[in-house]
Scaffold this motif. Structure first.
Motif, PDB file in Angstrom:
ATOM      1  N   MET A 186     -16.369  -2.908  -9.870  1.00  0.00           N
ATOM      2  CA  MET A 186     -15.602  -1.724 -10.132  1.00  0.00           C
ATOM      3  C   MET A 186     -14.295  -1.545  -9.161  1.00  0.00           C
ATOM      4  O   MET A 186     -14.620  -1.629  -8.009  1.00  0.00           O
ATOM      5  N   THR A 187     -13.146  -1.659  -9.704  1.00  0.00           N
ATOM      6  CA  THR A 187     -12.146  -1.505  -8.862  1.00  0.00           C
ATOM      7  C   THR A 187     -11.902   0.051  -8.475  1.00  0.00           C
ATOM      8  O   THR A 187     -11.707   0.919  -9.235  1.00  0.00           O
ATOM      9  N   PRO A 188     -11.789   0.005  -7.140  1.00  0.00           N
ATOM     10  CA  PRO A 188     -11.535   1.520  -6.450  1.00  0.00           C
ATOM     11  C   PRO A 188     -10.213   1.905  -6.984  1.00  0.00           C
ATOM     12  O   PRO A 188      -9.073   1.192  -7.121  1.00  0.00           O
ATOM     13  N   THR A 189     -10.062   3.368  -6.750  1.00  0.00           N
ATOM     14  CA  THR A 189      -8.777   3.891  -7.109  1.00  0.00           C
ATOM     15  C   THR A 189      -8.124   4.149  -5.643  1.00  0.00           C
ATOM     16  O   THR A 189      -8.647   4.841  -4.885  1.00  0.00           O
ATOM     17  N   PRO A 190      -7.026   3.569  -5.334  1.00  0.00           N
ATOM     18  CA  PRO A 190      -6.526   3.763  -3.861  1.00  0.00           C
ATOM     19  C   PRO A 190      -5.800   4.852  -3.576  1.00  0.00           C
ATOM     20  O   PRO A 190      -5.468   5.762  -4.497  1.00  0.00           O
ATOM     21  N   ILE A 191      -5.839   5.626  -2.470  1.00  0.00           N
ATOM     22  CA  ILE A 191      -4.962   6.416  -2.134  1.00  0.00           C
ATOM     23  C   ILE A 191      -3.662   6.364  -2.383  1.00  0.00           C
ATOM     24  O   ILE A 191      -2.706   7.046  -2.723  1.00  0.00           O
ATOM     25  N   CYS A 192      -3.201   4.987  -1.674  1.00  0.00           N
ATOM     26  CA  CYS A 192      -1.798   4.440  -2.246  1.00  0.00           C
ATOM     27  C   CYS A 192      -1.989   2.990  -2.070  1.00  0.00           C
ATOM     28  O   CYS A 192      -2.689   2.532  -1.666  1.00  0.00           O
ATOM     29  N   ALA A 193      -0.981   2.412  -2.813  1.00  0.00           N
ATOM     30  CA  ALA A 193      -0.862   0.788  -2.947  1.00  0.00           C
ATOM     31  C   ALA A 193       0.534   0.445  -2.913  1.00  0.00           C
ATOM     32  O   ALA A 193       1.082   0.796  -4.136  1.00  0.00           O
ATOM     33  N   PHE A 194       1.216   0.067  -1.903  1.00  0.00           N
ATOM     34  CA  PHE A 194       2.623  -0.326  -2.088  1.00  0.00           C
ATOM     35  C   PHE A 194       2.953  -1.739  -1.792  1.00  0.00           C
ATOM     36  O   PHE A 194       2.360  -2.381  -0.961  1.00  0.00           O
ATOM     37  N   ASP A 195       3.886  -2.394  -2.618  1.00  0.00           N
ATOM     38  CA  ASP A 195       4.353  -3.548  -2.329  1.00  0.00           C
ATOM     39  C   ASP A 195       5.924  -3.326  -1.589  1.00  0.00           C
ATOM     40  O   ASP A 195       6.854  -2.480  -2.042  1.00  0.00           O
ATOM     41  N   VAL A 196       6.159  -3.696  -0.211  1.00  0.00           N
ATOM     42  CA  VAL A 196       7.287  -3.195   0.643  1.00  0.00           C
ATOM     43  C   VAL A 196       8.177  -4.411   0.847  1.00  0.00           C
ATOM     44  O   VAL A 196       7.750  -5.601   1.190  1.00  0.00           O
ATOM     45  N   GLN A 197       9.306  -4.103   0.391  1.00  0.00           N
ATOM     46  CA  GLN A 197      10.531  -5.013   0.719  1.00  0.00           C
ATOM     47  C   GLN A 197      10.988  -5.158   2.239  1.00  0.00           C
ATOM     48  O   GLN A 197      10.709  -4.243   2.904  1.00  0.00           O
ATOM     49  N   PRO A 198      11.616  -6.372   2.405  1.00  0.00           N
ATOM     50  CA  PRO A 198      12.348  -6.361   3.763  1.00  0.00           C
ATOM     51  C   PRO A 198      13.282  -5.344   4.161  1.00  0.00           C
ATOM     52  O   PRO A 198      13.357  -5.089   5.326  1.00  0.00           O
ATOM     53  N   ASP A 199      13.805  -4.687   3.103  1.00  0.00           N
ATOM     54  CA  ASP A 199      14.704  -3.559   3.339  1.00  0.00           C
ATOM     55  C   ASP A 199      14.213  -2.188   3.241  1.00  0.00           C
ATOM     56  O   ASP A 199      14.914  -1.242   3.358  1.00  0.00           O
ATOM     57  N   ARG A 200      12.850  -2.203   3.412  1.00  0.00           N
ATOM     58  CA  ARG A 200      12.298  -0.928   3.780  1.00  0.00           C
ATOM     59  C   ARG A 200      11.765  -0.280   2.417  1.00  0.00           C
ATOM     60  O   ARG A 200      11.427   0.925   2.354  1.00  0.00           O
ATOM     61  N   LYS A 201      12.403  -0.761   1.262  1.00  0.00           N
ATOM     62  CA  LYS A 201      12.113   0.036   0.159  1.00  0.00           C
ATOM     63  C   LYS A 201      10.626  -0.598  -0.501  1.00  0.00           C
ATOM     64  O   LYS A 201      10.127  -1.359  -0.188  1.00  0.00           O
ATOM     65  N   ALA A 202      10.040   0.443  -1.158  1.00  0.00           N
ATOM     66  CA  ALA A 202       8.578   0.311  -1.500  1.00  0.00           C
ATOM     67  C   ALA A 202       8.563   0.601  -3.033  1.00  0.00           C
ATOM     68  O   ALA A 202       9.092   1.474  -3.525  1.00  0.00           O
ATOM     69  N   THR A 203       7.426  -0.217  -3.752  1.00  0.00           N
ATOM     70  CA  THR A 203       7.392  -0.028  -5.038  1.00  0.00           C
ATOM     71  C   THR A 203       5.730   0.017  -5.226  1.00  0.00           C
ATOM     72  O   THR A 203       5.116  -0.495  -4.176  1.00  0.00           O
ATOM     73  N   ASP A 204       5.345   0.776  -6.085  1.00  0.00           N
ATOM     74  CA  ASP A 204       3.700   0.828  -6.296  1.00  0.00           C
ATOM     75  C   ASP A 204       3.470  -0.293  -6.887  1.00  0.00           C
ATOM     76  O   ASP A 204       3.898  -1.112  -7.565  1.00  0.00           O
ATOM     77  N   ALA A 205       2.209  -0.650  -6.165  1.00  0.00           N
ATOM     78  CA  ALA A 205       1.605  -2.029  -6.500  1.00  0.00           C
ATOM     79  C   ALA A 205       0.884  -1.913  -7.763  1.00  0.00           C
ATOM     80  O   ALA A 205       0.318  -1.012  -7.990  1.00  0.00           O
ATOM     81  N   ALA A 206       1.228  -2.952  -8.694  1.00  0.00           N
ATOM     82  CA  ALA A 206       0.619  -3.073  -9.690  1.00  0.00           C
ATOM     83  C   ALA A 206      -0.950  -3.209  -9.978  1.00  0.00           C
ATOM     84  O   ALA A 206      -1.478  -2.755 -11.037  1.00  0.00           O
ATOM     85  N   ASP A 207      -1.351  -3.661  -8.803  1.00  0.00           N
ATOM     86  CA  ASP A 207      -2.870  -3.917  -8.922  1.00  0.00           C
ATOM     87  C   ASP A 207      -3.245  -3.978  -7.478  1.00  0.00           C
ATOM     88  O   ASP A 207      -2.536  -3.570  -6.618  1.00  0.00           O
ATOM     89  N   LEU A 208      -4.562  -4.230  -7.324  1.00  0.00           N
ATOM     90  CA  LEU A 208      -5.103  -4.510  -6.013  1.00  0.00           C
ATOM     91  C   LEU A 208      -5.335  -5.653  -5.486  1.00  0.00           C
ATOM     92  O   LEU A 208      -6.080  -5.780  -4.575  1.00  0.00           O
ATOM     93  N   THR A 209      -4.781  -6.589  -6.058  1.00  0.00           N
ATOM     94  CA  THR A 209      -4.954  -8.011  -5.475  1.00  0.00           C
ATOM     95  C   THR A 209      -4.427  -8.019  -4.148  1.00  0.00           C
ATOM     96  O   THR A 209      -3.363  -7.284  -3.667  1.00  0.00           O
ATOM     97  N   PRO A 210      -4.602  -8.803  -3.139  1.00  0.00           N
ATOM     98  CA  PRO A 210      -4.137  -8.623  -1.548  1.00  0.00           C
ATOM     99  C   PRO A 210      -2.859  -9.552  -1.582  1.00  0.00           C
ATOM    100  O   PRO A 210      -2.645  -9.423  -0.419  1.00  0.00           O
ATOM    101  N   ARG A 211      -2.349  -9.831  -2.512  1.00  0.00           N
ATOM    102  CA  ARG A 211      -1.073 -10.252  -2.193  1.00  0.00           C
ATOM    103  C   ARG A 211       0.140  -9.587  -2.794  1.00  0.00           C
ATOM    104  O   ARG A 211      -0.008  -9.165  -3.822  1.00  0.00           O
TER     105      ARG A 211
END
Length: 164
Positions: free
Chosen positions: A1-26
């Motif tokens: 079962m995949t947990p529900t994260p409190i948050c999950a972000f993909d962070v860009q080098p320019d400090r901008k972040a988007t919600d991660a589409a999934d919980l893969t560690p990449r």
């Protein structure tokens, strides 16, 4: 079962972040790193940790009893930190634990009780003011944790002075 994260972000080098589409560690695309923040009380978190992280890292994050420490594992570090407990009705001296796994392109943080320093970092990240690297993430997190400890310590010192 995949947990529900409190948050999950993909962070860009320019400090901008988007919600991660999934919980893969990449991280996806050109993101510098992915930050996944989980609640250990959530069903499936421990299974996710063991399925996605090195075994020793998963063990360190899932431990019931913790003490502050740093362990180097493969190409990452496992950190167990403590912060003052600012939760409603709690004694600030009852420290809360934050466990962290970090590599060059991944940060996984886990907690059992809310940690306001992490919440501040989550809000900054949501506002596109994320730390630009995992090393900066750790530095910013430590700065937020220490700042709160210092504030509580100064308040206690002031109380002590008044009692004298």
């Amino acid at each position: 079962m995949t947990p529900t994260p409190i948050c999950a972000f993909d962070v860009q080098p320019d400090r901008k972040a988007t919600d991660a589409a999934d919980l893969t560690p990449r991280p996806s695309g050109a993101a510098a790193y992915r930050w996944i923040h989980l609640d250990l009380n959530d069903t499936g978190v421990e299974d996710w940790l063991y399925a996605n992280l090195p075994q020793r890292a998963a063990q360190a994050l899932a431990e019931t009893e913790t003490r502050p420490r740093l362990i180097q594992i493969d190409h990452g570090i496992s950190l167990t930190l403590r912060g003052v407990n600012l939760n409603a009705g709690a004694d600030a001296a009852d420290m809360v634990a934050l466990r962290l796994w970090a590599t060059e392109d991944l940060v996984v943080t886990v907690r059992r009780r809310k940690i306001f320093a992490v919440d501040d970092l989550r809000k900054r990240t949501s506002a596109n003011d994320a730390p630009p690297s995992t090393a900066d993430f750790i530095i910013d997190l430590l700065d937020l944790l220490v700042g709160r400890i210092e504030t509580v310590s100064l308040d206690l010192e002031e109380e002590t002075d008044q009692m004298e």
